[in-house]
Motif scaffolding. Structure first.
Motif, mmCIF file in Angstrom:
data_model
loop_
_atom_site.group_PDB
_atom_site.id
_atom_site.type_symbol
_atom_site.label_atom_id
_atom_site.label_comp_id
_atom_site.label_asym_id
_atom_site.label_seq_id
_atom_site.Cartn_x
_atom_site.Cartn_y
_atom_site.Cartn_z
ATOM 1 N N ASN A 184 -28.031 28.915 -91.111
ATOM 2 C CA ASN A 184 -29.402 28.561 -91.485
ATOM 3 C C ASN A 184 -30.011 27.552 -90.522
ATOM 4 O OD1 ASN A 184 -29.547 30.289 -93.584
ATOM 5 N ND2 ASN A 184 -28.928 28.784 -95.142
ATOM 6 N N ASP A 185 -29.171 26.583 -90.083
ATOM 7 C CA ASP A 185 -29.673 25.594 -89.122
ATOM 8 C C ASP A 185 -30.096 26.268 -87.830
ATOM 9 O OD1 ASP A 185 -29.320 23.574 -90.834
ATOM 10 O OD2 ASP A 185 -27.397 22.881 -90.041
ATOM 11 N N LEU A 186 -29.291 27.223 -87.395
ATOM 12 C CA LEU A 186 -29.602 27.923 -86.147
ATOM 13 C C LEU A 186 -30.918 28.704 -86.281
ATOM 14 C CD1 LEU A 186 -26.078 29.265 -85.119
ATOM 15 C CD2 LEU A 186 -27.460 27.620 -83.861
ATOM 16 N N ILE A 187 -31.034 29.425 -87.401
ATOM 17 C CA ILE A 187 -32.251 30.213 -87.603
ATOM 18 C C ILE A 187 -33.458 29.288 -87.684
ATOM 19 C CG2 ILE A 187 -33.453 31.718 -89.245
ATOM 20 C CD1 ILE A 187 -30.780 33.055 -89.800
ATOM 21 N N ASP A 188 -33.272 28.135 -88.353
ATOM 22 C CA ASP A 188 -34.360 27.180 -88.474
ATOM 23 C C ASP A 188 -34.775 26.660 -87.101
ATOM 24 O OD1 ASP A 188 -36.137 25.728 -90.135
ATOM 25 O OD2 ASP A 188 -34.999 23.926 -89.595
ATOM 26 N N LYS A 189 -33.787 26.350 -86.258
ATOM 27 C CA LYS A 189 -34.094 25.862 -84.908
ATOM 28 C C LYS A 189 -34.891 26.921 -84.136
ATOM 29 C CE LYS A 189 -30.654 22.444 -83.481
ATOM 30 N NZ LYS A 189 -31.277 21.594 -82.473
ATOM 31 N N ALA B 90 -38.750 26.611 -82.778
ATOM 32 C CA ALA B 90 -39.026 26.668 -81.342
ATOM 33 C C ALA B 90 -40.093 27.713 -81.021
ATOM 34 C CB ALA B 90 -37.745 26.971 -80.585
ATOM 35 N N GLY B 91 -40.561 28.405 -82.028
ATOM 36 C CA GLY B 91 -41.665 29.346 -81.800
ATOM 37 C C GLY B 91 -41.257 30.583 -81.033
ATOM 38 N N ILE B 92 -40.079 31.105 -81.332
ATOM 39 C CA ILE B 92 -39.621 32.266 -80.562
ATOM 40 C C ILE B 92 -39.985 33.554 -81.291
ATOM 41 C CG2 ILE B 92 -37.592 33.463 -79.665
ATOM 42 C CD1 ILE B 92 -36.374 30.650 -79.264
ATOM 43 N N ALA C 32 -33.713 26.929 -76.699
ATOM 44 C CA ALA C 32 -34.199 26.262 -77.905
ATOM 45 C C ALA C 32 -33.058 25.579 -78.646
ATOM 46 C CB ALA C 32 -34.881 27.282 -78.816
ATOM 47 N N VAL C 33 -31.925 26.256 -78.788
ATOM 48 C CA VAL C 33 -30.835 25.705 -79.603
ATOM 49 C C VAL C 33 -30.078 24.623 -78.827
ATOM 50 C CG1 VAL C 33 -28.653 26.265 -80.716
ATOM 51 C CG2 VAL C 33 -30.616 27.799 -80.969
ATOM 52 N N ILE C 34 -29.787 24.875 -77.565
ATOM 53 C CA ILE C 34 -28.941 23.939 -76.829
ATOM 54 C C ILE C 34 -29.756 22.791 -76.244
ATOM 55 C CG2 ILE C 34 -27.342 23.726 -74.883
ATOM 56 C CD1 ILE C 34 -26.652 26.711 -75.413
ATOM 57 N N ASN C 35 -30.857 23.108 -75.587
ATOM 58 C CA ASN C 35 -31.622 22.072 -74.885
ATOM 59 C C ASN C 35 -32.829 21.576 -75.667
ATOM 60 O OD1 ASN C 35 -29.865 22.353 -72.717
ATOM 61 N ND2 ASN C 35 -31.100 24.018 -71.852
ATOM 62 N N ASP C 36 -33.061 22.157 -76.853
ATOM 63 C CA ASP C 36 -34.215 21.776 -77.666
ATOM 64 C C ASP C 36 -35.525 21.956 -76.891
ATOM 65 O OD1 ASP C 36 -35.564 20.994 -79.883
ATOM 66 O OD2 ASP C 36 -35.203 18.842 -79.644
ATOM 67 N N ILE C 37 -35.582 23.033 -76.144
ATOM 68 C CA ILE C 37 -36.827 23.353 -75.430
ATOM 69 C C ILE C 37 -37.488 24.509 -76.157
ATOM 70 C CG2 ILE C 37 -37.819 24.223 -73.268
ATOM 71 C CD1 ILE C 37 -35.482 22.930 -71.803
ATOM 72 N N PRO C 38 -38.666 24.293 -76.730
ATOM 73 C CA PRO C 38 -39.342 25.406 -77.400
ATOM 74 C C PRO C 38 -39.827 26.427 -76.377
ATOM 75 C CG PRO C 38 -40.759 23.495 -77.346
ATOM 76 C CD PRO C 38 -39.449 23.056 -76.784
ATOM 77 N N GLU D 38 -33.413 16.541 -78.701
ATOM 78 C CA GLU D 38 -32.032 16.351 -79.132
ATOM 79 C C GLU D 38 -31.196 17.446 -78.508
ATOM 80 O OE1 GLU D 38 -30.920 16.061 -83.380
ATOM 81 O OE2 GLU D 38 -32.961 15.285 -83.606
ATOM 82 N N ILE D 39 -30.369 17.080 -77.565
ATOM 83 C CA ILE D 39 -29.507 18.086 -76.950
ATOM 84 C C ILE D 39 -28.367 18.387 -77.913
ATOM 85 C CG2 ILE D 39 -28.119 18.656 -74.928
ATOM 86 C CD1 ILE D 39 -31.038 18.115 -74.254
#
Lengths: 184, 761
Positions: free
Chosen positions: B134-139, B143-145, B285-291, B123-124
């Protein structure tokens, strides 16, 4: 006259301080044996009974009352040294009759052999075995102190002592295996 | 705060204590772009690559996974999940050597790439500013950062702070020699990094954002300055080159002049620091949904033909990276993961790249010579001069060698950042940092042991209290029951009277028995002569009656079992035999009333006759007979010591001493077992037979001990019997298909034997 006065003054002072000491000994009385408490804090708390006492606290009490300080096999030389420092006595070698291999271990129940007799549960000094009559038992390895006490009562010999596996969390750096790096 | 910013704007910075200027060697890899690598043949993804706990594994062997699919899931805030770096098949989940100086194995997921690079659904996110904190932190957590600078602390924990943040510091100092990964990343991905910084700004809302970068990266500095020109809040701080400027506490001190107190986190001062590589990963992770599935790794050193920065997938073997960069096979003897100052030598070249791997260094002999011999400390004090944490390295070293943990704590060993500056300047070539690492590990281990000991102590105390409580409760229960009984008995009803008289009778019986036992015990030594004293006869009489009753009951039971399923001659025959056995038992009891010698001989001869005769008996019957026989023998042995006349002559035609008799007993039990084994046809029968054998054995043993207590003159005899009993147990346990019941029986028998031995001793 002055002699009398001196006697009276010294007498009054003596009785005052005597009363003070008497009061303090009642008011600030220390419950229990502080030395035994300190020794107990140094013992490894495996509660294994290898020293001949039913647990670490009884042995600490005995040491405070003059028992030999070199009977704690799981603690080994480190514990003896600490107790010797605390008591202000000479450190001794571990008593030979108590000399055992003290690598840390935990008990393990071979579960398919367990017949559910609960004998080991009764023997465990720290309640680290789960199980009930005619049900398989198992060891909570985090709580097991590796005291060996459950091994003897087992009628089917299904309890074995396993050395604690090395992992990256309990690994100790070994200087000999690490090359020293220096850049020019 | 204003003065801090003013100073920064004027290009003035604070200094931290000490520091060194090792040769930088960055030129090796700065002049080439970050290279994309082909897919390796196999990826090993360690389940835990960060500080904290490993996650729960979601995949099983054989699963097909897509690129970016989560392999583990967080069940705990300190868990960072790992993801599949490419599409492929999970070939194994097992322990493998990981990137750790110990060379120990930890759980890894083995992924064989299929080469398709097929992504999971993504999901881009076009506008991250609309997402809540909270959504940002969750993302970021999903993403395993985890921190990419080296320590690997979970980023979402750092971001989830309640403290008011004054400064967000982006660490781009990259002070360690050789490493250029952040430099190249900034040059190539400046826009993405800026997005990452903005996301962090959204989450933390700091007053200022300071980017700390050393002045030896001019192109990166230019790129950052260009990108942040329009943003007032972000200050690019160009710092002088001193190792270790990139340490968290050191960088904070250089930029803000504040010292982070020992044992506290920077957030206590309103400061949060993130690595610039982490910013890039957060943006992805946040913008491109790439973990987090790949990172920049500097592969460098004079042994590498083409030193360069590469995009390495997490899990790529170090060997593959070295091959790709042209490292000659012969020079692989000493490979370092991390930089030359803080890195560690790899135990194996199959070790995978993890989230914290920023550099693979393959030096040649001239760059990092083999161990210089360590010599004694000359107390020059250079180590204390360069220590950035203002510790006293030489004193720490002495205490570490002496294992004096208290002194080490007093010298603040845990403030050591293991930067290696002290070892670098040491003229005696003392590997100081290694001593500190050993000491730190020892202290940590000791702390764990102390915690465990404290827990054990508490559990021990709790158990003692519980046992005490249970004992009291039991006593209370017994007392109450006794009171209730008394009350009932004294109530005066007919029932109560009956009970009373029954109790009185029982008490009388017990008393009589006790008196008898006393007498027999007294008589034992003199039993050779006192043949037929009335008490003895009475006693044995009673015993034989009991035994007969038991035998009768057993025989009846067996008869009842055999009766329903047989109407054939066999069954009648067998029941005849049983009846005979019962008769024998009756006889024996009757005979015992008159003459003990008769009773034993009758029993024995009859039983032996019975046993030798029936070849056509059914299994069950045979077992019954065997049991009866064993019992008869027991009776014989039991009667004999009391009365040392020669009834055995009738039975065995041997002189009347104890040893042959005992052999007969063991023979008989052996025979029982043999019989039982011969009948081993169906598993059901085996089970029953084995149980019966075990019971018989146990009973025989019990007899032996009672006997030995009564008659202490025959120790040899007892030993022999015990031996044979043990042998039987062994044979019983060695049986091919022992099922659980048989094992239980054997265990019971063994336990009894043990107990008896103990009581004998």
């Amino acid at each position: 006259m002055s002699l009398l006065l001196a006697i009276v003054i010294i007498g009054v002072l003596a009785s005052c301080f005597g009363a003070l000491i008497g009061f303090a000994s009642v008011k600030f009385k220390v419950e229990g044996d502080p030395l035994a408490e300190q020794i107990d804090a140094l013992l490894p708390q495996t509660q294994c009974g290898q020293c001949g006492y039913p647990g670490c606290k009884p042995y600490a009490d005995a040491v405070a009352n003059g028992e030999a300080i070199n009977k704690c096999a799981p603690g080994g030389d480190d514990t003896i040294k600490k107790i010797a420092d605390l008591m202000g006595v000479e450190a001794q070698a571990l008593d030979e009759s108590h000399q055992t291999d003290n690598t840390p271990k935990v008990a393990f129940i071979i579960e398919e052999d367990c017949i559910g007799c609960t004998k080991c549960i009764q023997a465990c000094p720290v309640d680290a075995i789960i199980g009930t009559t005619k049900q398989m038992h198992t060891i909570i390895s985090d709580e097991c102190t590796g005291c060996d006490l459950c091994v003897a009562p087992c009628p089917v010999d299904c309890i074995i002592m396993m050395p604690i596996a090395k992992n990256t969390r309990n690994w100790q750096w070994d200087l000999n295996s690490i090359p020293v790096e220096q850049i020019s | 705060m204003e003065s801090v910013i003013e100073r920064i704007e004027q290009g003035k910075f604070w200094k931290f204590h000490g520091g060194i200027h090792p040769p930088q060697q960055k030129f090796l890899s700065t002049d080439k772009p970050i290279r994309q690598l082909p897919l390796p043949e196999l990826l090993r993804i360690p389940v835990q690559q960060h500080i904290g706990e490993p996650g729960d594994i979601l995949v099983t062997v054989g699963d097909k996974v897509l690129k970016g699919q989560a392999l583990t899931v967080a069940n705990h805030p300190m868990v960072v999940p790992v993801h599949a770096p490419t599409s492929g098949t999970i070939t194994a989940i097992e322990a493998s050597v990981i990137a750790h100086p110990s060379g120990l194995s930890e759980l890894c997921i083995f992924l064989k790439p299929d080469g398709e690079e097929k992504w999971r659904d993504r999901e881009i996110c076009p506008d991250y500013q609309q997402l809540s904190k909270n959504d940002l932190i969750d993302k970021i957590a999903q993403a395993g950062i985890s921190g990419m600078g080296g320590a690997g602390f979970p980023s979402h924990i750092k971001l989830n702070t309640a403290a008011q943040i004054n400064y967000l510091i982006i660490n781009a100092a990259e002070c360690e020699p050789y490493i250029t990964a952040d430099d190249l990343l900034i040059r190539e991905q400046c826009a993405a990094i800026l997005d990452g910084i903005k996301i962090l700004d959204n989450i933390l809302a700091p007053a200022f954002i300071l980017i700390g970068i050393e002045e030896n990266k001019p192109e990166a500095i230019q790129a950052l300055k260009n990108a942040t020109k329009t943003i007032d809040k972000i200050k690019v701080c160009v710092l002088p080159v001193i190792y270790p400027t990139g340490g968290e506490k050191q960088l904070i001190q250089v930029l803000t002049g504040k010292e982070v107190p020992s044992g506290t986190l920077p957030s206590a001062l309103g400061i949060v620091m993130h690595n610039i590589g982490t910013c890039f990963a957060i943006a992805d992770a946040v913008i491109n949904d790439i973990p987090l599935i790949k990172r920049v790794v500097t592969v460098t050193g004079k042994s590498v033909a083409k030193p360069q920065n590469v995009w390495a997938l997490i899990g790529t073997p170090v060997e593959f990276l070295l091959q790709q960069c042209g490292c000659q096979q012969g020079n692989k003897k000493h490979i370092i993961m991390g930089g030359p100052m803080m890195g560690f030598s790899l135990p194996s070249f199959t070790v995978p790249v993890v989230k914290t791997t920023n550099c693979i260094l393959a030096p040649d002999e001239a760059e990092i010579p083999d161990n210089d011999q360590e010599v004694e400390c000359i107390r020059c004090g250079q180590c204390a001069d360069v220590c950035p944490s203002q510790l006293l390295p030489q004193e720490l070293q002495w205490s570490a060698k002496a294992h004096d943990h208290q002194a080490l704590n007093d010298l603040n060993l845990f403030d050591c950042i293991e930067c290696g500056a002290c070892a670098y300047v040491c003229p005696s070539h003392i590997p100081l940092v290694h001593y500190y690492r050993v000491a730190k590990a020892e202290i940590r281990q000791q702390t764990l042991l102390d915690i465990k000991a404290e827990k054990a102590k508490q559990r021990f105390e709790a158990r003692k209290i519980r046992l005490e409580r249970e004992k009291l409760a039991r006593e209370e229960k017994h007392r109450k029951a006794a009171e209730a009984r008394k009350a009932r008995m004294n109530s005066g009803t007919a029932e109560a009277n009956n009970e009373k008289s029954a109790v009185a009778a029982a008490l009388a019986r017990v008393k009589a028995k006790k008196a008898q036992e006393k007498d027999t015990n007294n008589d034992v030594t003199a039993s050779d002569t006192s043949v037929g004293s009335p008490q003895e006869i009475e006693k044995t009489d009673k015993k034989s009656q009991v035994a007969a009753a038991i035998a009768r009951a057993k025989a009846k039971k067996l008869a009842a079992q055999t009766a329903p399923n047989t109407e054939s001659n066999k069954s009648t025959q067998s029941s005849n035999v049983i009846a005979e056995a019962v008769n024998n038992a009756d006889n024996s009891s009757k005979a015992a009333e008159g003459e003990i010698t008769d009773s034993t001989s009758v029993i024995n001869t009859n039983v032996i006759k019975d046993i030798e005769k029936p070849s056509e008996l059914s299994k069950k019957d045979k077992i019954a007979v065997a049991i009866a026989k064993a019992k008869a023998k027991k009776r014989a042995t039991e009667a004999k010591p009391l009365k040392n006349e020669p009834p055995e002559d009738l039975l065995s035609e041997k002189p009347s001493n104890d040893e042959p008799d005992s052999q007969i007993v063991t023979n008989s039990t052996n025979k029982t077992e043999q019989q039982v084994k011969e009948q081993a046809l169906s598993p059901d029968d085996i089970k029953k037979a084995k149980i019966a054998a075990a019971i018989a054995k146990a009973k025989a043993k019990k007899r032996q001990t009672t006997e030995s207590i009564i008659n202490n003159e025959i120790p040899d005899d007892n030993e022999q019997r015990n031996e044979s009993a043990e042998k039987e147990i062994q044979t019983a346990t060695q049986g091919e298909s022992l099922d659980k019941n048989a094992r239980i029986a054997a265990a019971v028998a063994k336990a009894k034997a043990k107990k008896q031995q103990e009581s004998k001793n």
